[in-house]
Design a protein around this motif. Structure first.
Motif, PDB file in Angstrom:
ATOM      1  N   ARG B 113       0.843  -1.205   0.000  1.00 34.49           N
ATOM      2  CA  ARG B 113       0.000   0.000   0.000  1.00 34.49           C
ATOM      3  C   ARG B 113       0.883   1.261   0.000  1.00 34.49           C
ATOM      4  N   GLU B 117       1.304   4.482  -2.684  1.00 33.31           N
ATOM      5  CA  GLU B 117       1.242   5.892  -2.291  1.00 33.31           C
ATOM      6  C   GLU B 117       2.496   6.641  -2.748  1.00 33.31           C
ATOM      7  N   ILE B 119       4.228   5.855  -5.476  1.00 28.46           N
ATOM      8  CA  ILE B 119       4.009   6.079  -6.909  1.00 28.46           C
ATOM      9  C   ILE B 119       3.062   7.269  -7.089  1.00 28.46           C
ATOM     10  N   GLY B 120       2.029   7.330  -6.257  1.00 32.85           N
ATOM     11  CA  GLY B 120       1.069   8.440  -6.321  1.00 32.85           C
ATOM     12  C   GLY B 120       1.746   9.777  -6.086  1.00 32.85           C
ATOM     13  N   THR B 121       2.472   9.890  -4.976  1.00 35.23           N
ATOM     14  CA  THR B 121       3.123  11.160  -4.647  1.00 35.23           C
ATOM     15  C   THR B 121       4.181  11.524  -5.686  1.00 35.23           C
ATOM     16  N   GLN B 123       4.038  11.451  -8.706  1.00 33.71           N
ATOM     17  CA  GLN B 123       3.502  12.137  -9.887  1.00 33.71           C
ATOM     18  C   GLN B 123       3.704  13.643  -9.801  1.00 33.71           C
ATOM     19  N   THR B 124       3.851  14.156  -8.599  1.00 34.07           N
ATOM     20  CA  THR B 124       4.041  15.599  -8.432  1.00 34.07           C
ATOM     21  C   THR B 124       5.315  15.912  -7.647  1.00 34.07           C
ATOM     22  N   TYR B 132      12.416   6.597  -6.444  1.00 32.26           N
ATOM     23  CA  TYR B 132      11.640   5.372  -6.634  1.00 32.26           C
ATOM     24  C   TYR B 132      12.215   4.539  -7.763  1.00 32.26           C
ATOM     25  N   ARG B 133      12.540   5.207  -8.853  1.00 25.90           N
ATOM     26  CA  ARG B 133      13.083   4.463  -9.990  1.00 25.90           C
ATOM     27  C   ARG B 133      14.463   3.902  -9.646  1.00 25.90           C
ATOM     28  N   LEU B 179      -3.753   0.588  -8.768  1.00 24.62           N
ATOM     29  CA  LEU B 179      -3.767   2.059  -8.721  1.00 24.62           C
ATOM     30  C   LEU B 179      -5.128   2.626  -9.104  1.00 24.62           C
TER      31      LEU B 179
END
Lengths: 204, 204
Positions: B113, B117, B119-121, B123-124, B132-133, B179
């Motif tokens: 989970r 989150e 990955i979500g964060t 994005q900005t 992350y990468r 997602l």
């Protein structure tokens, strides 16, 4: 790709004495929102600006769309509807390839970027996640199911294949490269998605 | 699934007079972080808590990991490494199915989970996206490329197939359902991902 009209030159519809039909007002609002979102993203999308450009009251907007996010998603869905429509040339592979290229084009606009940010924020915002599914993703999935089911009925896809899974292996794969950009979304990638899935990757 | 040790009962390593080798300290830290992230997610992961549990100074932690996010990702990568390792039974389809089921299991933990989150964060947040990468997704992709390339060399996958695309059509498809949860991640879904891709969905 059309750009949003400059707000200063955009003429709001004159408000006549008679009431315009709600459907017409709604379509105008969605057109205004769609143009803004595709060209700019959603950072500067406000109820006030949309009210001014579409010639409707903010009260009306709030009545129909509970939040800025809902308004943006509804406008975006309608703005991309034609671009993302499926051809039906009786060749599902060609139609999917064509649609995937259009989809990648849309996703490269500020509107597409905004969509990825909405998916991002929705990981920690349950209301936005529900709005995204209700106003965008579930509708897009349905349109893909329809086209793929038609192909299955015509014998282009085997009867035992669950077409819902194909959506994740085509568009889901593209979203994956956009959300976690370890690898780029290229025309060759898009074509390979369709070829891998239809031909299979095992030796024949 | 092992749960994190209760912090109160966890005994920090005694700090001897001699210096422990850096590799050993690093492994201890990653083990502590991995246990916390898998069991709880990252909300309560702090440098202070990790320093206390692993018996190292906060200065050391900060020297090796520039941010809490970097520390969490590195710990998570190591924590799931064994669970997500690829079998090699000479049957790539069976090995992929097995790994995908393990992967779905990991993604259902608080750690999984937390990953969504991040990955979500990301994005900005360009720094988090890069971390992350670097610390997670590119390493996981490499491991999948290795396993798939070996299968291609053995003739289980055709020579003309780009194995990088398969990663998005297998794990990417799962991330897509996680997602944007319009449809659930079920065992049947995971198996269909492999079958569709290897057999192809066109009539044979």
């Amino acid at each position: 790709m059309s750009t949003a009209q400059d707000d200063r030159t955009a003429r709001p519809r004159p408000r006549g004495r008679g009431r315009r039909p709600a459907d017409e007002v709604r379509a105008d609002v969605l057109a205004v929102v769609g143009r803004i979102v595709l060209a700019e993203g959603i950072a500067d999308l406000t109820f006030e600006r949309v009210a001014r450009l579409a010639g409707v009251s903010r009260t009306t907007l709030h009545k129909w769309w509970p939040s800025r996010g809902a308004l943006a998603l509804d406008g975006y869905f309608h703005a991309v509807q034609n671009t993302l429509a499926f051809d039906d040339t009786q060749d599902v592979r060609a139609d999917l390839r064509h649609q995937l290229h259009s989809f990648a084009g849309v996703m490269a606009t500020p509107g597409g970027r905004a969509l990825l940010e909405i998916i991002g924020t929705s990981q920690t915002d349950a209301d936005l996640a529900a709005a995204y599914r209700r106003l965008y993703s579930s509708g897009r999935r349905e349109l893909a199911y329809e086209r793929l089911t038609r192909a299955r009925e015509r014998g282009e896809i085997r009867d035992d294949v669950d077409v819902r899974v194909l959506v994740d292996q085509l568009w889901g794969a593209v979203y994956h490269r956009l959300l976690v950009p370890d690898e780029p979304v290229t025309p060759a990638f898009l074509d390979a998605l369709v070829d891998n899935l239809f031909d299979g990757v095992a030796p024949r």
